[in-house]
Design a protein around this motif. Structure first.
Motif, PDB file in Angstrom:
ATOM      1  N   GLY A  90       0.672  -1.282  -0.182  1.00  0.00           N
ATOM      2  CA  GLY A  90      -0.381   0.471   0.265  1.00  0.00           C
ATOM      3  C   GLY A  90       1.261   1.558  -0.184  1.00  0.00           C
ATOM      4  N   VAL A  91       0.121   2.138  -0.798  1.00  0.00           N
ATOM      5  CA  VAL A  91       1.022   3.746  -0.868  1.00  0.00           C
ATOM      6  C   VAL A  91       0.217   4.329   0.353  1.00  0.00           C
ATOM      7  CG1 VAL A  91       1.420   5.466  -1.822  1.00  0.00           C
ATOM      8  CG2 VAL A  91       1.342   3.601  -3.382  1.00  0.00           C
ATOM      9  N   ILE A 338       2.984  -7.141  -7.344  1.00  0.00           N
ATOM     10  CA  ILE A 338       4.790  -6.143  -7.506  1.00  0.00           C
ATOM     11  C   ILE A 338       5.545  -7.259  -6.859  1.00  0.00           C
ATOM     12  CG2 ILE A 338       3.624  -3.839  -7.687  1.00  0.00           C
ATOM     13  CD1 ILE A 338       4.490  -3.818  -5.254  1.00  0.00           C
ATOM     14  N   VAL A 339       7.266  -7.192  -7.222  1.00  0.00           N
ATOM     15  CA  VAL A 339       8.263  -8.241  -6.056  1.00  0.00           C
ATOM     16  C   VAL A 339       8.105  -7.140  -5.341  1.00  0.00           C
ATOM     17  CG1 VAL A 339      10.820  -8.966  -6.665  1.00  0.00           C
ATOM     18  CG2 VAL A 339       8.725  -8.467  -8.448  1.00  0.00           C
ATOM     19  N   VAL A 340       8.523  -7.603  -4.083  1.00  0.00           N
ATOM     20  CA  VAL A 340       8.934  -7.272  -2.487  1.00  0.00           C
ATOM     21  C   VAL A 340       9.534  -8.052  -1.823  1.00  0.00           C
ATOM     22  CG1 VAL A 340       6.621  -6.153  -2.610  1.00  0.00           C
ATOM     23  CG2 VAL A 340       6.700  -8.198  -1.650  1.00  0.00           C
ATOM     24  N   LEU A 341      10.751  -7.413  -1.445  1.00  0.00           N
ATOM     25  CA  LEU A 341      11.653  -7.802  -0.955  1.00  0.00           C
ATOM     26  C   LEU A 341      12.047  -7.043   0.863  1.00  0.00           C
ATOM     27  CD1 LEU A 341      15.306  -8.147  -2.619  1.00  0.00           C
ATOM     28  CD2 LEU A 341      13.330 -10.106  -1.875  1.00  0.00           C
ATOM     29  N   GLU A 375       6.848   0.074   2.936  1.00  0.00           N
ATOM     30  CA  GLU A 375       5.418  -0.442   4.095  1.00  0.00           C
ATOM     31  C   GLU A 375       6.218  -1.323   5.026  1.00  0.00           C
ATOM     32  OE1 GLU A 375       2.033  -0.164   5.756  1.00  0.00           O
ATOM     33  OE2 GLU A 375       2.839   1.440   4.445  1.00  0.00           O
ATOM     34  N   GLY A 376       6.122  -0.908   5.900  1.00  0.00           N
ATOM     35  CA  GLY A 376       6.526  -1.440   7.211  1.00  0.00           C
ATOM     36  C   GLY A 376       8.202  -2.285   6.962  1.00  0.00           C
TER      37      GLY A 376
END
Length: 432
Positions: A90-91, A338-341, A375-376
């Motif tokens: 989230g934005v 989307i790709v998250v890390l 985010e977090g």
């Protein structure tokens, strides 16, 4: 004895006797030897005890030799890794806000009199219409009785005036009385009718004062500390009031956003979207409540360039308290697929952002990446990493290009997660 010099032989002068050591010099010589012997013994003992410590310090400060392609000692380095995955993020627009009740009411008396009873307890939750305070109603009951008696008197006068008017009308038709007398009687009847209305208004006013003598809660909410006590004389002109009632559920948070963020929020609201708002404590550690954006203010503050917004929250657990400072997080967009890390995998230096990528042969290489929203503990990866790639999160300080590693991915290794094995993290017996 020393030999005579040639000069002494020529002159015939006998040679001078050699100087003999004194008794003090004979005693000092042996003592100096013992002092040096003691010093050497002390140095030897100190060297015996301090030498192991010196060797240990030397071994710890000596860097490990590098071999091959920059691998230290040629061994395998254990590290903790994470796998890039597809997800949502989230934005948020984050701002400092204050908890503000939707309704706050300072209860005041509308009549003067002695406070007879206080029927609430401080801190009590009350409903609209609950009786809170009772003021002595007897003076207003007396006023009501007087007004009702005056009404009966004036009604009798009106009735008699009507009888006279009817009689005068007959006499006027017979031309037995002047027309002026009839007009005067007609005006008297109208006057008594006005008096009747005044009497009725006095009765209504007295009844209303009797109602005002019994003060009820105008809204649902929690009462605060009482401001008066039984026996006090209260007045309608008092500014302090009797008690304050604050609505706690639902409750609102008023916060500000920059004017540059307004177009995005306004576009969402005009499209009918319900924007989600989160309230967090001052340290941004605990989420207190979830709510929705209710409205935005009608003007921007020119001194700060910000705009006020109000978000409403359910507050059944009383986690939000009036005038409490909170961090409001307004969700303006949610990116999906989307790709998250994890944030721990992302490394930065003065010129670039990179990660330590684990290759299929269990060696690592530096991979430059581009990041998006954070985010977090998760960060959006816009380039450089694909879903499924393994990157190092813990132990990066021991790595160089080409180091061989033994990556441990929490939740995917056989010794973690209650028997999870393989990259898919499936449970089962597996091979150790």
């Amino acid at each position: 004895m020393s030999r005579p010099t040639p000069t002494e032989l020529q002159t015939g002068t006998p040679p001078a006797p050699a100087p003999q050591p004194s008794v003090e010099q004979e005693r000092r010589g042996p003592k100096r030897g013992w002092v040096w012997l003691v010093v050497l013994a002390v140095v030897g003992v100190a060297a015996y005890f301090l030498w192991p410590k010196f060797k240990a310090m030397q071994s710890t400060t000596t860097p490990a030799p590098t071999t091959g392609k920059g691998k230290r000692g040629g061994g395998t380095t254990p590290v903790v890794a994470a796998r890039a995955k597809k997800g949502n993020i989230g934005v948020y627009d984050t701002a400092l806000g204050a908890v503000t009740p939707v309704y706050t009411d300072l209860v005041r008396s509308r009549v003067d009199g002695e406070l007879m009873r206080v029927l609430f307890k401080e801190g009590q939750i009350v409903k609209k219409g609950d009786l809170l305070v009772e003021i002595d109603p007897r003076p207003y009951q007396v006023q009501l009785d007087q007004a009702q008696g005056q009404l009966v008197h004036d009604q009798a006068l009106l009735k008699n005036a009507h009888v006279d008017l009817d009689r005068y009308k007959v006499l006027l038709n017979q031309q037995a009385i002047p027309e002026q007398q009839y007009a005067t009687q007609e005006a008297l009847v109208t006057q008594y009718e006005g008096t009747i209305k005044t009497d009725q208004a006095a009765i209504d006013s007295a009844k209303l004062n009797l109602v005002y003598a019994h003060i009820t809660a105008p809204i649902d909410g929690r009462v605060g500390l009482r401001l008066v006590d039984p026996g006090n004389i209260v007045h309608a002109s008092d500014t302090t009031g009797l008690v304050v009632i604050t609505q706690l559920d639902p409750i609102s948070v008023i916060f500000t956003i920059a004017e540059d963020q307004l177009p995005q929020v306004q576009a969402k609201m005009h499209a009918g979207a319900q924007l989600h708002v989160e309230a967090w404590d001052r340290e941004n550690r605990n989420k207190l409540a979830d709510g929705v954006l209710a409205t935005i203010d009608n003007q921007i503050d020119p001194t700060t360039g910000t705009l006020r917004l109000r978000a409403n929250f359910e507050n059944k657990a009383d986690k939000l308290f009036p005038s409490q400072f909170v961090n409001a997080r307004l969700l303006v967009e949610e990116k999906s697929g989307i790709v998250v890390l994890p944030n721990a995998a992302i490394q930065r230096n003065s010129s670039t952002t990179y990660v330590w990528l684990v290759k299929p042969d269990q060696t690592v290489t530096v991979r430059q990446v581009s990041v998006g929203v954070t985010e977090g503990d998760q960060t959006e990866m816009t380039s450089g990493v694909a879903a499924g790639d393994e990157v190092v999160t813990v132990g990066v300080d021991r790595l160089v290009e080409g180091s061989r590693v033994n990556p441990q991915i929490p939740g995917e290794n056989s010794n973690e997660g209650g028997g999870k094995t393989g990259k898919a993290g499936k449970t089962g017996k597996g091979k150790s």
